[in-house]
Design a protein around this motif. Structure first.
Motif, PDB file in Angstrom:
ATOM      1  N   LEU A   1       1.036   6.794   1.305  1.00  0.00           N
ATOM      2  CA  LEU A   1      -0.205   6.094   1.647  1.00  0.00           C
ATOM      3  C   LEU A   1      -1.392   7.035   1.813  1.00  0.00           C
ATOM      4  O   LEU A   1      -2.525   6.577   1.979  1.00  0.00           O
ATOM      5  N   LYS A   2      -1.148   8.348   1.788  1.00  0.00           N
ATOM      6  CA  LYS A   2      -2.243   9.311   1.896  1.00  0.00           C
ATOM      7  C   LYS A   2      -2.739   9.775   0.533  1.00  0.00           C
ATOM      8  O   LYS A   2      -3.737  10.490   0.449  1.00  0.00           O
ATOM      9  N   ALA A   3      -2.007   9.394  -0.525  1.00  0.00           N
ATOM     10  CA  ALA A   3      -2.423   9.765  -1.882  1.00  0.00           C
ATOM     11  C   ALA A   3      -3.037   8.541  -2.560  1.00  0.00           C
ATOM     12  O   ALA A   3      -3.217   7.493  -1.954  1.00  0.00           O
ATOM     13  N   GLY A   4      -3.346   8.674  -3.844  1.00  0.00           N
ATOM     14  CA  GLY A   4      -3.962   7.569  -4.569  1.00  0.00           C
ATOM     15  C   GLY A   4      -3.770   7.718  -6.064  1.00  0.00           C
ATOM     16  O   GLY A   4      -3.040   8.603  -6.530  1.00  0.00           O
TER      17      GLY A   4
ATOM     18  N   TYR B   1       1.799  -3.202  -1.791  1.00  0.00           N
ATOM     19  CA  TYR B   1       0.747  -2.574  -0.994  1.00  0.00           C
ATOM     20  C   TYR B   1       0.705  -1.061  -1.204  1.00  0.00           C
ATOM     21  O   TYR B   1      -0.372  -0.451  -1.199  1.00  0.00           O
ATOM     22  N   LEU B   2       1.879  -0.444  -1.414  1.00  0.00           N
ATOM     23  CA  LEU B   2       1.934   1.012  -1.583  1.00  0.00           C
ATOM     24  C   LEU B   2       1.126   1.480  -2.787  1.00  0.00           C
ATOM     25  O   LEU B   2       0.627   2.613  -2.791  1.00  0.00           O
ATOM     26  N   PHE B   3       0.974   0.627  -3.794  1.00  0.00           N
ATOM     27  CA  PHE B   3       0.225   1.026  -4.976  1.00  0.00           C
ATOM     28  C   PHE B   3      -1.269   1.122  -4.700  1.00  0.00           C
ATOM     29  O   PHE B   3      -2.019   1.624  -5.521  1.00  0.00           O
ATOM     30  N   GLY B   4      -1.697   0.641  -3.546  1.00  0.00           N
ATOM     31  CA  GLY B   4      -3.080   0.846  -3.139  1.00  0.00           C
ATOM     32  C   GLY B   4      -3.328   2.230  -2.607  1.00  0.00           C
ATOM     33  O   GLY B   4      -4.476   2.682  -2.530  1.00  0.00           O
TER      34      GLY B   4
ATOM     35  N   GLY C   1      -4.921  -2.022  -1.469  1.00  0.00           N
ATOM     36  CA  GLY C   1      -3.579  -2.521  -1.189  1.00  0.00           C
ATOM     37  C   GLY C   1      -3.592  -3.984  -0.808  1.00  0.00           C
ATOM     38  O   GLY C   1      -2.764  -4.777  -1.286  1.00  0.00           O
ATOM     39  N   ALA C   2      -4.546  -4.386   0.039  1.00  0.00           N
ATOM     40  CA  ALA C   2      -4.643  -5.785   0.462  1.00  0.00           C
ATOM     41  C   ALA C   2      -5.002  -6.691  -0.707  1.00  0.00           C
ATOM     42  O   ALA C   2      -4.460  -7.797  -0.848  1.00  0.00           O
ATOM     43  N   VAL C   3      -5.914  -6.226  -1.578  1.00  0.00           N
ATOM     44  CA  VAL C   3      -6.307  -7.017  -2.750  1.00  0.00           C
ATOM     45  C   VAL C   3      -5.120  -7.177  -3.706  1.00  0.00           C
ATOM     46  O   VAL C   3      -4.902  -8.265  -4.259  1.00  0.00           O
ATOM     47  N   LEU C   4      -4.348  -6.112  -3.888  1.00  0.00           N
ATOM     48  CA  LEU C   4      -3.175  -6.194  -4.757  1.00  0.00           C
ATOM     49  C   LEU C   4      -2.167  -7.206  -4.221  1.00  0.00           C
ATOM     50  O   LEU C   4      -1.614  -8.013  -4.980  1.00  0.00           O
ATOM     51  N   VAL C   5      -1.917  -7.165  -2.909  1.00  0.00           N
ATOM     52  CA  VAL C   5      -0.973  -8.101  -2.305  1.00  0.00           C
ATOM     53  C   VAL C   5      -1.458  -9.538  -2.487  1.00  0.00           C
ATOM     54  O   VAL C   5      -0.686 -10.418  -2.888  1.00  0.00           O
TER      55      VAL C   5
END
Length: 272
Positions: A145-148, A215-218, A225-229
């Protein structure tokens, strides 16, 4: 604060499940139940007479729920993603054993289908963990969650993950584990009262589990993450309302040929 979220995980999952029922009703131009209907159902189950086939059968349902809850806690605490996947696998095996532990033919068929579902989605979950490791350099959820950049580097892997979401939440075209017209309740058929309630609450936790992977893909962007979910939640219900169920063998074939191929192609692109 994190422990509060862990304690409230079944309630959060219940709200997601209730919201999904409202969304599906709106898609079908129906009124639908209130968002708290899953909790009303739970209270109703407490009033039902509890019949026990045998003690191990009942205890396996309870164990399935608590191992799932522990799995969700591991996600919230940022543990190793591989450990989380294996914990979830252990929870599913407990449910499958519960189905096999009674004589009901419908329960056995339900366990067979649950096992096929595990065979289909488990390799994809492991490949997702490996893909996130290749980009972030860690299997720890807290570090992931600290990367992107996961969506730009792992778009095909994300597509593969999308394909197994309907399996986990038991939606068309892969709702083979809840084929009510065929297996009459499946693995849950011999449960009643409070023990059925444990399986009912387990469904809530399954939603939290699989959407956590989305969410992790955010990555570091909580908004993404919230938009993806939210987007995947809407997409899964749209597909559920527009498709028919496939046969169990077809489900496995589709996942192994399409989803697995997408994941392997993405790995090739990242590594080369």
């Amino acid at each position: 604060m994190i422990w509060v979220w862990i304690a409230l995980a079944p309630i959060l999952g219940g709200l997601v499940y209730g919201g999904e029922r409202i969304l599906r009703a709106r898609m079908q131009r129906r009124q639908g139940p209130p968002i708290l209907q899953p909790f009303y159902d739970m209270f109703k189950l407490l009033d039902k007479r509890t019949l026990i086939v045998h003690a191990p059968h009942a205890l396996l349902a309870v164990a399935h729920f608590f191992v799932l809850w522990f799995t969700i806690a591991a996600i919230f605490l940022g543990w190793n993603l591989l450990y989380i996947i294996f914990l979830h696998l252990f929870a599913q095996l407990l449910l499958i054993l519960a189905g096999y532990s009674v004589r009901s033919v419908y329960s056995h068929i339900g366990s067979n289908r649950e096992l096929l579902m595990v065979v289909a989605y488990e390799p994809i979950l492991i490949l997702v963990a490996v893909g996130l490791y290749l980009v972030s350099g860690s299997f720890e959820v807290s570090q992931i969650l600290k990367a992107g950049g996961y969506l730009t580097q792992l778009p095909l892997l994300f597509a593969a993950l999308l394909m197994i979401v309907p399996i986990k939440v038991k939606k068309s075209p892969f709702d083979v584990g809840e084929a009510h017209q065929e297996i009459v309740g499946g693995v849950e058929i011999e449960y009643s009262g409070v023990f059925y309630e444990f399986l009912y609450m387990s469904r809530f936790l399954e939603y939290i589990f699989i959407y956590s992977f989305i969410y992790l893909f955010g990555g570091e962007s909580h908004w993404l993450g919230a938009v993806l979910v939210a987007g995947v939640f809407l997409l899964v219900n749209l597909v559920d309302n527009a498709t028919a169920r496939v046969r169990p063998a077809q489900m496995v074939k589709i996942i192994y040929t399409v989803a697995m191929a997408l994941a392997v192609l993405n790995f090739a692109g990242v590594l080369l």
